[in-house]
Design a protein around this motif. Structure first.
Motif, PDB file in Angstrom:
ATOM      1  N   ASN A   1      44.606  32.826  56.589  1.00 40.24           N
ATOM      2  CA  ASN A   1      45.251  34.068  56.999  1.00 40.24           C
ATOM      3  C   ASN A   1      44.328  35.264  57.161  1.00 40.24           C
ATOM      4  O   ASN A   1      44.747  36.293  57.669  1.00 40.24           O
ATOM      5  CB  ASN A   1      46.346  34.425  56.002  1.00 40.24           C
ATOM      6  CG  ASN A   1      47.469  33.417  56.031  1.00 40.24           C
ATOM      7  OD1 ASN A   1      48.243  33.365  56.978  1.00 40.24           O
ATOM      8  ND2 ASN A   1      47.517  32.572  55.016  1.00 40.24           N
ATOM      9  N   LYS A   2      43.099  35.156  56.693  1.00 37.94           N
ATOM     10  CA  LYS A   2      42.185  36.286  56.801  1.00 37.94           C
ATOM     11  C   LYS A   2      41.113  35.974  57.843  1.00 37.94           C
ATOM     12  O   LYS A   2      40.844  34.819  58.153  1.00 37.94           O
ATOM     13  CB  LYS A   2      41.522  36.562  55.443  1.00 37.94           C
ATOM     14  CG  LYS A   2      42.491  36.990  54.367  1.00 37.94           C
ATOM     15  CD  LYS A   2      42.949  38.408  54.630  1.00 37.94           C
ATOM     16  CE  LYS A   2      43.945  38.860  53.566  1.00 37.94           C
ATOM     17  NZ  LYS A   2      44.437  40.208  53.858  1.00 37.94           N
ATOM     18  N   LYS A   3      40.489  37.031  58.324  1.00 34.40           N
ATOM     19  CA  LYS A   3      39.378  36.823  59.257  1.00 34.40           C
ATOM     20  C   LYS A   3      38.122  36.639  58.414  1.00 34.40           C
ATOM     21  O   LYS A   3      37.471  37.610  58.053  1.00 34.40           O
ATOM     22  CB  LYS A   3      39.206  38.032  60.157  1.00 34.40           C
ATOM     23  CG  LYS A   3      40.504  38.604  60.679  1.00 34.40           C
ATOM     24  CD  LYS A   3      40.932  38.021  61.977  1.00 34.40           C
ATOM     25  CE  LYS A   3      42.256  38.542  62.491  1.00 34.40           C
ATOM     26  NZ  LYS A   3      43.423  38.324  61.611  1.00 34.40           N
ATOM     27  N   VAL A   4      37.821  35.402  58.103  1.00 33.03           N
ATOM     28  CA  VAL A   4      36.709  35.153  57.188  1.00 33.03           C
ATOM     29  C   VAL A   4      35.403  34.960  57.962  1.00 33.03           C
ATOM     30  O   VAL A   4      35.410  34.598  59.136  1.00 33.03           O
ATOM     31  CB  VAL A   4      36.960  33.913  56.316  1.00 33.03           C
ATOM     32  CG1 VAL A   4      38.127  34.133  55.395  1.00 33.03           C
ATOM     33  CG2 VAL A   4      37.164  32.701  57.174  1.00 33.03           C
ATOM     34  N   PHE A   5      34.320  35.212  57.303  1.00 35.22           N
ATOM     35  CA  PHE A   5      33.008  34.914  57.892  1.00 35.22           C
ATOM     36  C   PHE A   5      32.053  34.510  56.782  1.00 35.22           C
ATOM     37  O   PHE A   5      32.335  34.718  55.597  1.00 35.22           O
ATOM     38  CB  PHE A   5      32.468  36.116  58.672  1.00 35.22           C
ATOM     39  CG  PHE A   5      32.093  37.288  57.813  1.00 35.22           C
ATOM     40  CD1 PHE A   5      30.794  37.439  57.345  1.00 35.22           C
ATOM     41  CD2 PHE A   5      33.039  38.248  57.461  1.00 35.22           C
ATOM     42  CE1 PHE A   5      30.449  38.516  56.549  1.00 35.22           C
ATOM     43  CE2 PHE A   5      32.699  39.329  56.660  1.00 35.22           C
ATOM     44  CZ  PHE A   5      31.404  39.472  56.203  1.00 35.22           C
TER      45      PHE A   5
ATOM     46  N   TRP B   1      33.005  32.338  51.463  1.00 33.77           N
ATOM     47  CA  TRP B   1      33.440  33.158  52.601  1.00 33.77           C
ATOM     48  C   TRP B   1      33.641  34.611  52.194  1.00 33.77           C
ATOM     49  O   TRP B   1      33.998  34.898  51.054  1.00 33.77           O
ATOM     50  CB  TRP B   1      34.769  32.626  53.155  1.00 33.77           C
ATOM     51  CG  TRP B   1      34.621  31.341  53.875  1.00 33.77           C
ATOM     52  CD1 TRP B   1      34.491  31.181  55.226  1.00 33.77           C
ATOM     53  CD2 TRP B   1      34.616  30.024  53.319  1.00 33.77           C
ATOM     54  NE1 TRP B   1      34.392  29.844  55.535  1.00 33.77           N
ATOM     55  CE2 TRP B   1      34.466  29.114  54.383  1.00 33.77           C
ATOM     56  CE3 TRP B   1      34.713  29.514  52.027  1.00 33.77           C
ATOM     57  CZ2 TRP B   1      34.418  27.748  54.198  1.00 33.77           C
ATOM     58  CZ3 TRP B   1      34.665  28.157  51.832  1.00 33.77           C
ATOM     59  CH2 TRP B   1      34.517  27.287  52.912  1.00 33.77           C
TER      60      TRP B   1
ATOM     61  N   PHE C   1      35.722  38.215  53.359  1.00 39.76           N
ATOM     62  CA  PHE C   1      36.816  38.722  54.194  1.00 39.76           C
ATOM     63  C   PHE C   1      37.149  40.144  53.767  1.00 39.76           C
ATOM     64  O   PHE C   1      36.653  40.638  52.754  1.00 39.76           O
ATOM     65  CB  PHE C   1      38.047  37.817  54.090  1.00 39.76           C
ATOM     66  CG  PHE C   1      38.710  37.804  52.734  1.00 39.76           C
ATOM     67  CD1 PHE C   1      38.190  37.066  51.688  1.00 39.76           C
ATOM     68  CD2 PHE C   1      39.880  38.544  52.515  1.00 39.76           C
ATOM     69  CE1 PHE C   1      38.810  37.051  50.450  1.00 39.76           C
ATOM     70  CE2 PHE C   1      40.496  38.532  51.269  1.00 39.76           C
ATOM     71  CZ  PHE C   1      39.959  37.785  50.236  1.00 39.76           C
TER      72      PHE C   1
END
Ligand code: SF4
Ligand code: SF4
Lengths: 411, 373
Positions: B352-356, B369, B371
């Motif tokens: 659900n999160k924009k992870v990187f 990760w 976020f």
């Protein structure tokens, strides 16, 4: 049976020669022994307290030891430059120089191994690295490759000269078909030890300064300049202190090799500098640090700005045949070239790999006194080993050491 | 790049059977498993462990033990060579009839520890043997007991970590909790976690960040980001180790056998994330601060000249607990869990999160990760 008798007498004879010599020789050996003892004392402190007595830290985790190791692999590989023409191309000129060159390779390899051991955190569990008894992470780890190639090269460089000298000792000619295949093998092997050592660094994606395709070839070029340069200097010393005859022609031929290698090395340096500074990326920071300093941290500047001008000066002078053929100028050039490459391929290569760190942190490195003590001690060990080897070899080659001689005088 | 490298596309059909399995680390189903005995006091545990592993052998003296053990040829060879090289002192100690039993036992333990094999290749009995020796040796030296376990990785578990940059305020509770939990050297102030203080409006500029601040937080106009070992799925540090002293376990933890490491520091040069720490001198922890719940691969006492690093608190995570940093964080910025469990929080975050992740271009596939809310 007979062989063992010869071997025994060879060992006794060589012990005899290395313990006898001129006053200068004794002073030299005494001096080396003293330096080695100092080195051993420093190492004992390091063993006791741990590597914290060195200048290394979590941020710069390799230093003077690994720098010297890297450089000396180059010197060891350089023996090949002499082996090739002599054995393979039947160039008689080089014959005496080759024995010296291989002796130098043996000494350099022993120093390499000593530097690696000095750098280890746990020398008492080094048996973990012995294949069969420990666990040898082959072929994944380049370090295991390096262990194999270095020891293999050491073996080759001990056995070839040993065979030749053993034959000469008995007054027989060394048989070409026995040692030429070994010599050919050692030619390839020398390139191998160099490339593998370069791959040790080149294969780390974590360190952009090392992770470039030119590292291996540049290693080769600089080694083929520094190694023969050292051989020229050593030959010069041997020429003036012993009766061993080395012709000007030999030295001049080696000088040719040094010149070509130094030129190629400069071209590659230019290519590297162009890449780093024409369109600098994030990955050029280590090079910036090395040449100009970063954020006011500039410990390596004096080193690298000594090395580069010396390197260029030596190469330019050597390029002109008129200067190169003047032995005094040649020796001077060889010396500064050797020093320049020692800085460049040692310190200048290893330390900037860690600076800036993975997250850009800049922590500088300077070796401590203890580290320098151990380093100098290991160099003295190398010189000591080489002197012993060279003295025996020269004795045999000059015919002072002969199996028959001794037997007849005994009986 | 093969598909199973991308852990999030793994087939997750196995998780039904997961609920049926007890949360036991040793893989056994009977009650004799160690990880279920965590309620026992350290002493009881120690007794039980000794009985389970050596039984009657503990009443014999060291000398008999050495020469009664069945050895394969390799072990025998190793011991023989070793005795010639270094062990001479230990042998003479353990053979002398004059000195008391304790000294003998100590020498015996030191001897076996010096020449044991790589933990990665040990059978479960051998693992149990070495931790029993280590516990006994600690007792002999200090008179105090520690509890050490050797749980293996559980099936259907792959640990992962997520870090909420919006929440972190730079309090560094995680750092001190980590130091205490993992018995890190107090002299050199070794810390596995680094918190980078970055300026707002500059993005992730690590080179301008300060990872060693001593002022009140949260500082105006700054944000914080923590790094530690990322337990890469494709860890370069593991590849380069010449003796396989460091490896990736089945549950994704990258661990080190401190007794097998030769201290070459090649792994440190290979790690792109500054994840590793070296014991430059003998690590020291005051006796009363030592965390006595230990795991062989985790927070047991190290010696000088070996590598160490974050293990996601293997001594806790394999018992179903959160790592110390996660537990200590007052803001809830740290999330830890099983990537193979679709109901875990970490899976929710990843979905659900924009992870990187950091330095993805290096192909190391960190299991860590970042976020933002
Ligand atoms: S972060 Fe570094 S130490 Fe940790 S697994 Fe990745 S490469 Fe290895
Ligand atoms: S320091 Fe230890 S763990 Fe790291 S590469 Fe060397 S032996 Fe392996």
């Amino acid at each position: 049976m007979g062989r063992f008798k010869v071997l025994k007498s060879l060992v006794i004879d060589s012990l005899d020669t290395i313990t006898k010599g001129s006053k200068k020789y004794h002073i030299w050996m005494g001096f080396l022994t003293l330096v080695m003892l100092i080195g051993m004392y420093c190492y004992s402190i390091q063993l006791d307290e741990g590597l914290s007595v060195t200048g290394m830290s979590d941020r710069v985790s390799w230093g003077l030891y690994i720098s010297n190791f890297t450089f000396l692999v180059g010197v060891a590989a350089a023996a090949v430059m002499l082996v090739m023409p002599t054995y393979v191309l039947k160039d008689i000129d080089f014959k005496q120089a080759v024995l010296i060159g291989e002796g130098l390779a043996v000494a350099a390899l022993i120093m390499c191994l000593a530097f690696v051991v000095a750098d280890m955190g746990g020398p008492s569990v080094l048996w973990h690295m012995i294949p069969g008894i420990g666990v040898f992470n082959f072929p994944n780890s380049m370090l295991t490759w390096d262990v194999i190639v270095l020891n293999g090269y050491l073996f080759i460089n001990i056995s070839i000269p040993f065979y030749i000298l053993f034959r000469h000792y008995q007054g027989k000619e060394a048989q070409k078909k026995v040692y030429v295949p070994g010599a050919v093998l050692s030619v390839f092997w020398a390139v191998g030890i160099h490339l593998v050592t370069a791959f040790l660094y080149q294969g780390l994606q974590a360190r952009p300064f090392w992770n470039n395709a030119l590292l291996g070839p540049r290693f080769l070029a600089s080694a083929f300049a520094a190694g023969p340069a050292l051989i020229i200097l050593v030959l010069a010393v041997i020429r003036s202190f012993t009766a061993f005859r080395i012709e000007d022609k030999t030295i001049k031929k080696i000088a040719m090799i040094v010149t070509v290698a130094a030129q190629i090395n400069l071209i590659m340096l230019a290519s590297e500098l162009f890449k780093e500074f024409y369109a600098p990326t994030h990955h050029s920071e280590s090079a910036y640090y090395l040449f100009f300093g970063l954020h006011g941290k500039n410990a390596l500047l004096p080193w690298i700005w000594t090395a580069i001008p010396l390197n260029i000066l030596a190469t330019v002078i050597l390029t002109f045949g008129k200067f190169r053929n003047n032995l005094k100028v040649l020796y001077f050039c060889c010396f500064i070239l050797f020093a320049a490459i020692w800085i460049e391929k040692g310190f200048g290569l290893i330390v900037p790999g860690f600076i800036p760190g993975p997250y850009g942190k800049i922590v500088e490195y300077l070796p401590t006194k203890i580290e320098i003590g151990v380093t100098i001690g290991i160099w003295a060990l190398g010189a000591f080993v080489f002197t012993i080897l060279a003295k025996t070899a020269i004795g045999i080659e000059l015919g002072e050491l002969r199996y028959k001689n001794k037997n007849s005088s005994d009986s | 790049m093969s598909d199973n490298k991308k852990w999030y596309s793994l087939d997750l059909g196995q998780n039904k059977q997961k609920e049926a399995t007890a949360s036991c680390g040793c893989g056994k189903t009977e009650g004799s498993c160690n990880s279920q005995k965590t309620e026992l006091s350290a002493d009881e545990f120690y007794e039980a462990a000794i009985n389970a592993s050596i039984g009657e052998e503990r009443h014999r003296d060291g000398f008999e033990q050495v020469f009664d053990v069945k050895m394969d040829r390799r072990t025998a060879f190793r011991k023989l060579t070793a005795s010639l090289l270094i062990g001479a002192g230990a042998v003479s100690t353990s053979c002398s009839a004059v000195i008391d039993n304790k000294t003998k036992e100590k020498a015996q333990i030191d001897w076996e520890e010096q020449f044991k094999g790589n933990y990665k290749l040990m059978t479960d009995e051998e693992k149990q043997g070495t931790i029993n020796r280590l516990m006994r040796s600690y007792e002999l030296r200090t008179g105090k007991n520690i509890s050490m376990t050797a749980e293996n990785a559980e099936e259907d578990v792959l640990f992962g970590y997520a870090f909420n940059i919006s929440k972190c305020q730079g309090y560094m509770n995680c750092v001190s909790a980590c130091v205490e939990e993992n018995n890190q050297d107090r002299n050199s102030q070794m810390q596995y976690i680094r918190i980078h203080e970055m300026k707002d409006g500059q993005g992730f500029k690590f080179d301008n960040a300060d990872d060693n601040y001593y002022h009140e937080v949260p500082a105006e106009g700054h944000f914080y980001m923590g790094t530690q070992c990322f337990h890469c799925d494709n860890p370069p540090c593991v590849e380069v180790c010449p003796v396989q002293a460091t490896w990736k376990e089945e549950d994704g933890l990258v661990v080190i056998d401190y007794d097998w490491c030769v201290g070459c520091r090649y792994c440190m040069a290979a790690c792109p994330y500054d994840g590793r720490r070296f014991n430059w001198s003998k690590p020291e922890v005051p006796e009363n601060e030592i965390n006595k719940n230990q795991h062989y691969l985790g927070n047991r006492m190290r010696k000088k000249g070996v590598m160490e690093k974050c293990t996601f608190c293997v001594q806790r995570s394999r018992k179903g607990k959160n790592p110390a940093c996660v537990e200590a964080c007052p803001t809830g910025a740290r999330i830890f869990g099983n990537l193979l469990d679709p109901n875990s929080t970490i899976r929710w975050v990843l979905a659900n999160k924009k992870v990187f992740r950091l330095k993805e271009d290096l192909g190391t596939e960190p299991k860590f990760w970042y976020f933002m809310d």
